[in-house]
Enzyme design. Structure first.
Site, PDB file in Angstrom:
ATOM      1  N   ARG A   1       0.814  -1.428   0.660  1.00 44.37           N
ATOM      2  CA  ARG A   1       0.155  -0.019   0.023  1.00 44.37           C
ATOM      3  C   ARG A   1       0.898   1.517  -0.032  1.00 44.37           C
ATOM      4  NH1 ARG A   1      -3.438   3.847   2.628  1.00 44.37           N
ATOM      5  NH2 ARG A   1      -4.792   4.126   1.843  1.00 44.37           N
ATOM      6  N   CYS A   2       1.441   0.948   0.755  1.00 44.48           N
ATOM      7  CA  CYS A   2       2.940   2.652   0.500  1.00 44.48           C
ATOM      8  C   CYS A   2       3.393   2.761  -0.973  1.00 44.48           C
ATOM      9  CB  CYS A   2       3.841   2.494   1.288  1.00 44.48           C
ATOM     10  SG  CYS A   2       3.412   1.533   3.626  1.00 44.48           S
TER      11      CYS A   2
END
Length: 428
Positions: free
Chosen positions: A414-415
């Site tokens: 997700r980062c």
């Protein structure tokens, strides 16, 4: 500028799990190779990445996205590289000047003002290399930007409104200049400029702290990287300018191990979340519900109504009217929970509802996902088995990405993703 670069599909993110149509990533390059023992702490890295291996792992992630999105990708391409967007923007002299002026404004301690004329005189390629690596044909105090790998933190799109970051650390502040330049000057984003949300200079906000639950509900972490003022500034803008009606502020420890909300909480489908229990389930009264109050007379801003709620689960269920399943990162064992949260076990990325990708090393997290009904596969097996049918499949799948090098950077899938377009077929 390439023809694809001039296309301007509308930005739209309606939830954390709506099918992905377009995403911005950054494959690590020369800037990552400039991280060394002497500067890694200043650059916010705990370890040195083997760059070639990290690039291969990232390339697999990109192939996974391309396969899963398939022909449903937004106009201009399913996966965009941040570096390409910046280089294309730099074809315009006004973009290059704007970028240098943003550096001068955002990093006064670096004394870029003394080199402003020389920086503005650089051509597109030279300025692009300087922007990513800090290297220029003259002596100037600049550092590389290895954290560009984590594109999530540069911006967050809520509905059709992009929010620009204001990084909390000097090491990442040039990234705010980069995303500002891209949004203001790249033709792809011309239609979105009137909806840009830019924050006051005295707050900080990074995109890893914002999760879009649905069109009406947003969660924001008040964290090591996003200040209380940043939360309130984003909340006010969303409540005033978008369809958002509820903002849930989650108060997080101001420590590196949980630097953003998405390091302890992400969505796997519309009502299934992967959570780090010591932060999400054990504390009480650490959630603040923010909603719009009555408008003030004249041109004054609308007032907030704010009230504490006991927990993340209770807050979500109250404002959405849904029940949620929380899957513990690291499983039931407290030590495994802490070990796997450290390697981003809770930082899953949903490509669509029920199709998530994370790091293979977090085995207890995948065992918990399997118990919850997810079919666990490696990235290579997913690509080989599903192939072109990946986009059409509705199976619940948890993909294990080999991330032995990428995970050293302290950020998960997700980062490493900044979605621009997420929408269900009914929204197209």
């Amino acid at each position: 500028m390439p023809e694809s670069a001039t296309a301007a599909p509308p930005l739209q993110v309606s939830s954390e799990t709506a099918p992905l149509r377009q995403v911005v990533v950054h494959t690590p390059g020369e800037e990552m190779a400039l991280v060394a023992p002497g500067n890694k702490d200043e650059l916010l890295f705990d370890d040195l990445l083997f760059v070639e291996e990290a690039r291969e792992e990232h390339a697999t992630l990109v192939r996974l996205f391309e396969a899963a999105i398939g022909d449903a990708g937004a106009e201009g391409g399913a996966v965009l590289q941040l570096s390409d967007l910046l280089r294309e923007a730099f074809d315009g002299a006004d973009a290059r000047e704007s970028f240098v002026e943003a550096l001068v404004e955002l990093l006064p301690e670096r004394n870029f003002e003394a080199y402003e004329a020389e920086l503005k005189a650089l051509g597109p390629d030279a300025l692009h290399r300087f922007a990513l690596t800090g290297q220029a044909p003259f002596a100037v105090s600049a550092t590389p930007l290895p954290n560009l790998l984590f594109t999530r933190d540069l911006s967050a799109v809520v509905g059709d409104h992009p929010i620009l970051s204001l990084a909390a650390t000097a090491a990442r502040r040039p990234e705010s200049a980069i995303i500002r330049t891209i949004y203001h000057h790249h033709p792809r984003f011309a239609a979105a400029r009137e909806r840009l949300i830019e924050l006051p200079e005295d707050v900080t906000f990074e995109g890893g702290d914002l999760l879009v639950v649905n069109e009406r509900v947003v969660m924001i972490g008040q964290s090591e990287r996003t200040s209380l003022g940043g939360v309130l500034a984003v909340a006010r803008a969303l409540l005033d300018r978008t369809s958002v009606e509820h903002v849930l502020m989650v108060n997080l420890p101001k420590e590196r191990y949980c630097m953003h909300l998405d390091t302890v909480f992400t969505f796997a489908d519309d009502d299934t979340c992967v959570v780090f229990p010591p932060i999400i389930e054990e504390p009480r009264d650490h959630v603040l519900h923010i909603e719009a109050g009555a408008e003030r007379g004249g041109d004054g801003p609308r007032e907030f109504r704010m009230r504490p709620l006991p927990s993340v689960r209770e807050a979500l269920e109250e404002v959405t009217g849904r029940s949620y399943t929380f899957i513990p990162c690291g499983g039931a064992d407290p030590i495994r929970q802490r070990r796997e949260q450290w390697t981003d076990g809770a930082n899953l990325f949903a490509v669509r509802p029920g199709l998530v990708v994370g790091y293979a090393r977090n085995r207890a997290t995948y065992e918990a996902l399997a118990r919850a009904g997810f079919h666990v596969v490696s990235a290579d097996d997913f690509l080989g088995f599903y192939g072109d049918a990946a986009a059409a499949s509705q199976d619940r799948i948890a993909v294990r990405l080999s991330g032995n090098e990428l995970s050293r950077g302290r950020g998960g899938p997700r980062c490493m993703t900044m979605p621009l377009v997420r929408m269900r077929n009914s929204e197209s």
